[in-house]
Design an enzyme around this catalytic site. Structure first.
Site, PDB file in Angstrom:
ATOM      1  N   HIS A  78      -9.439   2.549   0.702  1.00 34.64           N
ATOM      2  CA  HIS A  78      -9.476   1.372   1.576  1.00 34.64           C
ATOM      3  C   HIS A  78     -10.571   1.479   2.649  1.00 34.64           C
ATOM      4  O   HIS A  78     -10.357   1.144   3.810  1.00 34.64           O
ATOM      5  CB  HIS A  78      -8.093   1.181   2.207  1.00 34.64           C
ATOM      6  CG  HIS A  78      -7.739  -0.220   2.532  1.00 34.64           C
ATOM      7  ND1 HIS A  78      -8.142  -0.838   3.689  1.00 34.64           N
ATOM      8  CD2 HIS A  78      -7.024  -1.137   1.852  1.00 34.64           C
ATOM      9  CE1 HIS A  78      -7.664  -2.068   3.708  1.00 34.64           C
ATOM     10  NE2 HIS A  78      -6.986  -2.277   2.609  1.00 34.64           N
ATOM     11  N   HIS A 108       0.793  -1.237   0.000  1.00 30.50           N
ATOM     12  CA  HIS A 108       0.000   0.000   0.000  1.00 30.50           C
ATOM     13  C   HIS A 108       0.826   1.288   0.000  1.00 30.50           C
ATOM     14  O   HIS A 108       0.527   2.227   0.744  1.00 30.50           O
ATOM     15  CB  HIS A 108      -0.950  -0.002   1.200  1.00 30.50           C
ATOM     16  CG  HIS A 108      -2.058  -1.022   1.128  1.00 30.50           C
ATOM     17  ND1 HIS A 108      -2.587  -1.476  -0.064  1.00 30.50           N
ATOM     18  CD2 HIS A 108      -2.753  -1.671   2.120  1.00 30.50           C
ATOM     19  CE1 HIS A 108      -3.562  -2.347   0.201  1.00 30.50           C
ATOM     20  NE2 HIS A 108      -3.674  -2.498   1.500  1.00 30.50           N
ATOM     21  N   ASP A 130      -9.104 -12.349   0.374  1.00 31.70           N
ATOM     22  CA  ASP A 130      -8.156 -11.228   0.289  1.00 31.70           C
ATOM     23  C   ASP A 130      -7.624 -11.254  -1.149  1.00 31.70           C
ATOM     24  O   ASP A 130      -6.421 -11.278  -1.366  1.00 31.70           O
ATOM     25  CB  ASP A 130      -7.038 -11.412   1.330  1.00 31.70           C
ATOM     26  CG  ASP A 130      -6.244 -10.145   1.553  1.00 31.70           C
ATOM     27  OD1 ASP A 130      -6.382  -9.210   0.742  1.00 31.70           O
ATOM     28  OD2 ASP A 130      -5.471 -10.096   2.529  1.00 31.70           O
ATOM     29  N   GLU A 183     -11.685  -2.941  -2.948  1.00 27.91           N
ATOM     30  CA  GLU A 183     -10.614  -2.060  -3.401  1.00 27.91           C
ATOM     31  C   GLU A 183     -10.500  -2.114  -4.921  1.00 27.91           C
ATOM     32  O   GLU A 183      -9.895  -3.025  -5.471  1.00 27.91           O
ATOM     33  CB  GLU A 183      -9.291  -2.492  -2.756  1.00 27.91           C
ATOM     34  CG  GLU A 183      -9.349  -2.571  -1.244  1.00 27.91           C
ATOM     35  CD  GLU A 183      -8.212  -3.384  -0.646  1.00 27.91           C
ATOM     36  OE1 GLU A 183      -7.048  -3.153  -1.015  1.00 27.91           O
ATOM     37  OE2 GLU A 183      -8.491  -4.277   0.165  1.00 27.91           O
ATOM     38  N   TYR A 189     -13.628   0.326   4.799  1.00 25.37           N
ATOM     39  CA  TYR A 189     -14.218  -0.944   5.237  1.00 25.37           C
ATOM     40  C   TYR A 189     -15.716  -0.705   5.368  1.00 25.37           C
ATOM     41  O   TYR A 189     -16.139   0.129   6.182  1.00 25.37           O
ATOM     42  CB  TYR A 189     -13.698  -1.345   6.612  1.00 25.37           C
ATOM     43  CG  TYR A 189     -12.261  -1.817   6.664  1.00 25.37           C
ATOM     44  CD1 TYR A 189     -11.957  -3.167   6.702  1.00 25.37           C
ATOM     45  CD2 TYR A 189     -11.205  -0.901   6.726  1.00 25.37           C
ATOM     46  CE1 TYR A 189     -10.646  -3.605   6.801  1.00 25.37           C
ATOM     47  CE2 TYR A 189      -9.891  -1.331   6.819  1.00 25.37           C
ATOM     48  CZ  TYR A 189      -9.615  -2.686   6.846  1.00 25.37           C
ATOM     49  OH  TYR A 189      -8.315  -3.116   6.947  1.00 25.37           O
TER      50      TYR A 189
HETATM   51  C1  FUC Z   1      -5.885  -5.291   2.382  1.00 25.68           C
HETATM   52  C2  FUC Z   1      -5.290  -6.648   2.254  1.00 25.68           C
HETATM   53  C3  FUC Z   1      -4.125  -6.910   3.050  1.00 25.68           C
HETATM   54  C4  FUC Z   1      -3.917  -6.140   4.307  1.00 25.68           C
HETATM   55  C5  FUC Z   1      -4.462  -4.748   4.250  1.00 25.68           C
HETATM   56  C6  FUC Z   1      -4.574  -4.053   5.559  1.00 25.68           C
HETATM   57  O1  FUC Z   1      -5.739  -4.522   1.250  1.00 25.68           O
HETATM   58  O2  FUC Z   1      -5.060  -7.012   0.925  1.00 25.68           O
HETATM   59  O3  FUC Z   1      -3.935  -8.285   3.242  1.00 25.68           O
HETATM   60  O4  FUC Z   1      -4.349  -6.806   5.409  1.00 25.68           O
HETATM   61  O5  FUC Z   1      -5.605  -4.588   3.527  1.00 25.68           O
END
Ligand code: FUC
Length: 356
Positions: free
Chosen positions: A179, A105, A251, A312, A181
């Site tokens: 990213h 990342h 994942d 993502e 959630y």
């Molecule tokens: C996601 C996953 C990874 C990791 C990260 C915090 O993008 O692909 O495995 O844990 O987040």
């Protein structure tokens, strides 16, 4: 439409603000110019109760460490780069090793940990924030100074749009994502295992033990990776497929069959909340929060495995090492552009597989 801005703290002498976007339906999105973090997305359930559907931290200090990349934009390149090195134009570049011996990342001081310049957008039918950041030559180990602009807008149709634009002074790699959630139960009432997900994808990338793509592209047919007509996230946790067992869920990067055609849908039957994600990005990494630790505090509850899931949208991970993946090389002087739209809706009871 309305937008308001309020001070949120300081990082290295730079001011961090929280921007709150609201539309006429009462949908509300709060974000920071630190890491372009989306902290809160308030949407109604079937009964009209508004609650937050993304994981967010209570304070700025949590965003400064943020080991789980909660809500932020990650880049220059999202995902892992094997052995934290790559070759471009005959030169070998060494990247930050921030995931064992690999790069993840964007490295230690990537987009997720920068204070971005920001400009508010306030029009009749759209409001939002445009973020600017200059990533210096060598940041994280990547060549070329990159100027990046990321625009968040909300409209009256409950659509949240993220647009990425970048320009580099030298050939480099570029493939960011957001990213966030999601947890559509609202206010962290339940984990995400009963969410139903649909992804218009026939193929996904196999991972090795370090969660790096092996280069093999697998068929979803007959596996818990087949989301084409919708399935619950829980299927991937109980699945005996070695790829599910490896990560205790998902994942994985999926190659999208179509774009801007309702390709990703997430649905929580109990609340009625439905999210559609549409993008021009080649793929989407589905990460089901398998590694969420239990020692982080989110607004509304303590962290635990499967409390949120990420969708993502991005280029394929570690593409620089696989010539049959879409290239993530950004040429000198060229413009990178990409966009992802998140549409928030409510579905009537009984629509267990979302729309369509
Ligand atoms: C996601 C996953 C990874 C990791 C990260 C915090 O993008 O692909 O495995 O844990 O987040």
């Amino acid at each position: 439409m309305a937008i308001r801005m309020q001070p949120y703290g300081m990082v290295d002498g730079q001011a961090v603000y929280e921007y709150t976007l609201t539309n006429k339906n009462g949908l509300e999105i709060a974000c920071l110019n630190y890491g372009c973090a989306v902290r809160r997305v308030l949407t109604p359930d079937r009964e009209g109760n508004y609650a937050n559907v993304v994981l967010g931290f209570p304070e700025l200090t949590h965003y400064r460490s943020n080991p789980v990349y909660c809500g932020v934009v990650v880049g220059r390149v999202a995902g892992r780069i094997k052995d934290a090195c790559f070759e471009l134009g005959g030169t070998t570049y060494r990247l930050d090793k921030n995931n064992g011996r690999h790069h993840l990342h964007g490295g230690v001081q990537g987009f997720s940990h920068a204070v971005w310049q920001a400009e508010m957008i306030d029009r009749d039918t759209v409001c939002g924030v445009r973020f600017f950041h200059v990533s210096p030559d060598g940041e994280g180990g990547y060549p070329g100074e990159v100027q990046t602009q990321i625009t968040y807008t909300l409209n009256e149709s409950n659509e949240f749009l993220i647009q990425y634009q970048a320009h580099s002074e030298a050939p480099t790699l570029f493939s960011p994502t957001n990213h966030m959630y999601f947890n559509l139960s609202g206010g962290l009432q339940r984990d995400i295992l009963q969410h139903t997900l649909k992804i218009d994808s026939d193929r996904f990338l196999e991972l090795d033990a370090d969660l790096i793509p092996t280069g093999k592209i697998l068929d979803v047919e007959g596996t818990a990776f087949d989301f084409r007509s919708g399935r619950s996230i829980h299927d991937g946790v109980i699945s005996e497929h070695p790829q599910n067992q490896l990560v205790r869920g998902y994942d994985h990067a999926f190659l999208l069959n179509h774009h801007y055609a309702g390709e990703i849908e997430l649905y929580d039957e109990l609340s009625g909340r439905h999210l559609m994600v549409e993008t021009d990005a080649p793929g989407v990494v589905l990460y089901t929060g398998n590694q969420l630790p239990d020692d982080l505090d989110f607004v509304g509850g303590r962290s635990r495995r499967y409390l949120g899931l990420c969708l993502e949208t991005q280029g394929l991970p570690d593409a620089v090492h696989h010539s049959h993946f879409f290239s993530c090389i950004l040429q000198r002087g060229a413009w990178f552009t990409s966009a992802t739209k998140y549409s928030f809706n409510i579905m009537a009871a009984g629509s267990s597989k979302g729309r369509g």
